[in-house]
Design an enzyme around this catalytic site. Sequence first.
Site, PDB file in Angstrom:
ATOM      1  CD  GLU A 111      -6.333  -6.490  -8.122  1.00 24.93           C
ATOM      2  OE1 GLU A 111      -5.470  -7.181  -7.578  1.00 24.93           O
ATOM      3  OE2 GLU A 111      -6.322  -6.202  -9.332  1.00 24.93           O
ATOM      4  CD  GLU A 117      -4.807  -2.012 -11.007  1.00 24.45           C
ATOM      5  OE1 GLU A 117      -4.176  -3.034 -11.323  1.00 24.45           O
ATOM      6  OE2 GLU A 117      -4.929  -1.620  -9.832  1.00 24.45           O
TER       7      GLU A 117
END
Length: 471
Positions: free
Chosen positions: A175, A373
């Site tokens: 991220e 995720e």
Amino acid sequence: MAISKKMLWGGSIAAHQCEGAYKTDGKGLGIMDVVTAGSASAPRIFHGEVEEGQVYPSHYGIDFYHRYKEDIALFAEAGFTALRISIDWARIYPNGDDAAPNQAGIEHYRDVIMELRRRDIEPIVTLFHFEMPLNLVKKYGSWANRETIQLYLRYCETMFTEFKDIVTYWSTFNEMNHLDADLLLSDFFTYMNTGLCYSKVENPAKVMAECAYNMTLASVKAINCGHRINPDFQIGCVFGITPSYAKTCNPDDSILAYKNMERDWYQIDAMCKGAFPEYKLNEYRKRGIETKISEEDKKEYADSKLDFIGVNYYASSVSSAQESDDDGENFFGASNNPYLRQSDWGWTIDPQGLRYLLMMLDRRYNIPMIITENGLGAFDQKEQDGSVHDQYRIDYLKNHLDELKKSINEDCVNCFGYLMWGPIDLISATTGEMKKRYGFIYVDQDDEGNGTLERSKKDSFYWFRDYTKNW
Ligand code: BGP
């Protein structure tokens, strides 16, 4: 070795959220080791060092460092064929710039990886999941300094070489797309990737643009370095993407929605399209930020081959060009979607958003993807007999997996796995809480770190095992 043809099933965890043992076996202090516990209403606080009398959740985690064998046995029982872990950079190079790596740290991760292999669980290793030696922030100014790229590469090279024969799947970063010149969600989003708070640095737009650029270049160089060490490596990068819908058919809303999504693409473009995108360099120039790209760096971009995209998906958002919006703002600073519900922590629940996102990514990049995720942070109630009846979590996961099935079967999206976030309850990254639980496995611990740490299986544990068997 080619990407798995069989769907991989499992979960994702991150070192600073589960390991604990923050000083054990020579580990140095990392940026998350100086972040206090917070809550949905009280943000976590960043201290430059460990202060007496404060609660720092990364110091204890859920003691995965010592209990990994027991936990991996439970993952195997839940039918996992893959587990995404992260390596804490400060366990390998405690200060980031040490002359030699810390052997005890290397051996610890070798043991964890071998335990996964013994259980037929494919390790997927993230090299940077908000875990950075604190010394690199203090001494070098973090990612704003290009020397940090070299130090990161040395760390990656150590890991690629040490685990050449026991790890196939790698992710260079988690991220890093939350970092951008004008992405001022909260200090926390810039801190997690850099150890720097947006509001506290001078000329934040420039510093954050430099950090984001340098991390992108570091990723490209790490991909190339890994492929030289073992051409069979599958090296990806994980992005946390919140797709944005236009609030109305007013073209202003559509343009804003596009712009909000564009900041999630440019780093992927840089890793797959042979050059750092010109549209981003132009954006920097308009802000007075000149980016120097050497001939050598250009070659790195040209050679880069991202093997897969890791997709972290939790929520969608809505873009509204109107100044005031009757529907209110959600956790991510965007307007609420009146058609969708939110989690107890204000994250919009949108299973179809996953299908929408996968289609966009597939058509734009045409490379394999894996869901790295996805999950629901919720309050759980443990009953006297140890059971947890988490039907809400089962519903969330089932609805998302049903959409994933449509993506693969109807939209022909190339997705080779699904890893849910936090298969065992762990520390929340954004709030530092324990009570924001994601797991199939309950961990007896409260927000202050008190509890027996005993593990017990929730209803979702059995559901996941059966659902994936019959996929
Ligand atoms: C992702 C992070 C994870 C994880 C997850 C859930 O963005 O990669 O580390 O924490 O979000 O967030 P939280 O723990 O704050 O609920």
